[in-house]
Design an enzyme around this catalytic site. Structure first.
Site, short mmCIF file in Angstrom:
data_model
loop_
_atom_site.label_atom_id
_atom_site.label_comp_id
_atom_site.label_asym_id
_atom_site.label_seq_id
_atom_site.Cartn_x
_atom_site.Cartn_y
_atom_site.Cartn_z
N GLU A 58 64.74 -23.28 6.03
CA GLU A 58 65.82 -23.33 7.01
C GLU A 58 66.02 -21.97 7.68
OE1 GLU A 58 67.07 -26.01 3.48
OE2 GLU A 58 65.82 -24.24 3.85
N CYS A 93 71.03 -21.79 1.62
CA CYS A 93 70.57 -22.21 2.95
C CYS A 93 71.62 -23.06 3.66
CB CYS A 93 69.27 -22.98 2.82
SG CYS A 93 67.88 -21.95 2.34
N THR A 172 29.96 -37.10 -18.67
CA THR A 172 30.39 -35.81 -18.14
C THR A 172 29.40 -34.70 -18.42
OG1 THR A 172 31.62 -35.28 -20.16
CG2 THR A 172 32.81 -36.44 -18.42
N SER A 179 26.22 -29.61 -18.04
CA SER A 179 26.97 -30.43 -17.09
C SER A 179 26.91 -29.90 -15.66
CB SER A 179 28.45 -30.52 -17.51
OG SER A 179 29.04 -29.24 -17.50
N ARG A 195 43.34 -27.38 -7.58
CA ARG A 195 43.73 -26.21 -8.39
C ARG A 195 44.78 -25.37 -7.64
NH1 ARG A 195 38.22 -23.23 -10.63
NH2 ARG A 195 37.49 -24.88 -12.04
N THR A 207 35.65 -25.32 -23.95
CA THR A 207 35.10 -25.15 -22.61
C THR A 207 34.82 -23.69 -22.32
OG1 THR A 207 36.20 -27.14 -21.79
CG2 THR A 207 35.55 -25.52 -20.15
N LEU A 215 37.89 -20.56 -13.60
CA LEU A 215 39.14 -21.33 -13.45
C LEU A 215 40.03 -20.85 -12.31
CD1 LEU A 215 40.41 -22.14 -17.06
CD2 LEU A 215 39.08 -23.58 -15.50
N SER A 233 43.65 -21.92 -30.55
CA SER A 233 44.47 -21.80 -31.75
C SER A 233 44.24 -20.52 -32.52
CB SER A 233 44.24 -23.00 -32.67
OG SER A 233 44.68 -24.19 -32.07
#
Length: 378
Positions: A58, A93, A172, A179, A195, A207, A215, A233
């Protein structure tokens, strides 16, 4: 309350297009667009919300009109989300619209933030400004553009979008884990656009160790990089991992007390977060996913984009945390290989005998590949 007309629908579509230019820019704030003009079709000003702490849509539209020397007193403002009524990093606003003398406001959706949630509309009406809500189709479009913002305030967690890429026979990767690349360049660029839309991109330690991904968003222009998250972990992420060298912030989430490996990650620029381990049960990973999503909501993450292997993808799916699936199918047959997601055996029998868990909402070509979108059925 004045009812919306054809011009209102047109201007809200224009405001939505403006709001879309804020994707990747405004986190944790919503993407909002605003158009100011007259009923005869003349546009006086327009704008979109900027980075957090900078001007909202605005104010940008009012500034646009003022820069052009145009008077907005008595004009209509079309805005995709209710004007804010609280003083956060920027002033309210709704007060800016009142001071400018706006005569009518057409709103795409009510802000779910409890600090607003109708208070902006009430302030406008109290100042004598006519307020109209968009029709259901435009309201749905305005909500969709900020689906994660609504999720964070209404459900206390981000909107979770799971991205998967597979061959026509649902593989996959090859049995040995190879892959790259199942899908082509157009599909990969499309994936980077999703992303960019997210506040955070998440993967698992498997991964990271297998593929060493970056990434980040690099195949499409972006004003900022999403937060990159690794579920790890036991702090096994190498300090030399490529995602730590990419621009933007990295969060490594573990379940054990930080040790020397965790300190090495900190020294490499990562932020650490220790959460409780997952409780026993179906669909759990090493990290308690419910606690993770609550923690991310507390950090202002609206949309979480998950790109992970079959184990973590299966954990998110089995636990019911995935709201949307992006599935890229390549015109290839891999034969033996790894599945899209590791799910418990009972999921198959339930899927055959029960109602559909998902509903398809979109199917688009992406170069030689196909992109399918599905939402969890409600």
């Amino acid at each position: 309350m004045s009812e919306p007309d054809d011009l209102d629908r047109l201007r809200l579509q224009q405001a939505l297009a403006l709001a879309a230019t804020s994707v990747g820019l405004t986190e944790p704030n919503p993407r909002v667009g605003c158009v100011i003009g007259w009923p005869d079709g003349r546009v006086l000003g327009q704008g979109a919300t900027q980075r957090a702490g900078e001007a909202h849509a605005e104010v940008m539209a009012l500034h646009d009109a003022a820069t052009a020397g145009l008077e907005v007193r008595g004009a209509t403002a079309w805005v995709t989300l209710e004007p804010c009524a609280h003083h956060g990093r920027t002033p309210p606003c709704c007060d800016a619209l009142v001071r400018a003398g706006i005569g009518r406001v057409v709103v795409g959706a009510v802000d779910p933030n409890p600090q607003v949630a109708g208070q902006g509309l009430a302030r406008l009406r109290a100042a004598g400004i006519a307020v109209a809500m968009a029709e259901p189709a435009e309201q749905a479009a305005c909500r969709e553009l900020n689906i994660g913002f609504f999720s964070r305030f209404e459900r206390g967690r981000p909107w979770v979008r799971l991205k998967l890429a597979a061959s026509m026979d649902g593989r996959t990767a090859l049995p040995d884990g190879r892959s790259q690349w199942i899908t082509g360049e157009a599909a990969r660029a499309d994936g980077h656009a999703w992303r960019r839309r997210a506040g955070a991109v998440l993967t698992g330690i498997g991964t990271v160790l297998a593929d060493d991904p970056r990434l980040d968003v690099r195949l499409v222009p972006t004003p900022a990089q999403p937060l990159r998250i690794v579920l790890d972990s036991h702090w096994r992420t190498p300090p030399t991992a490529r995602l730590l060298a990419s621009p933007g912030r990295v969060l490594v989430v573990g379940t054990t007390p930080p040790d020397d490996r965790a300190q090495a990650l900190q020294a490499a620029g990562a932020e650490l977060l220790q959460l409780a381990p997952a409780p026993p049960g179906v669909g759990q990973s090493g990290v308690d996913l419910a606690a993770l999503l609550a923690a991310l909501a507390g950090r202002g993450i609206n949309e979480l984009h998950v790109e992970a292997g079959a184990v973590l993808a299966g954990a998110f799916l089995a636990a019911g945390w995935v709201d949307e699936c992006l599935l890229y199918l390549a015109p290839k047959l891999l034969g033996q290989g790894r599945a899209l997601a590791d799910l418990p055996a009972e999921f198959g029998s339930r899927a055959l005998t029960g109602d559909a868990t998902w509903r398809w909402i979109d199917c688009q070509p992406a170069g030689q590949d196909l992109r399918l979108r599905a939402l969890r059925a409600t």
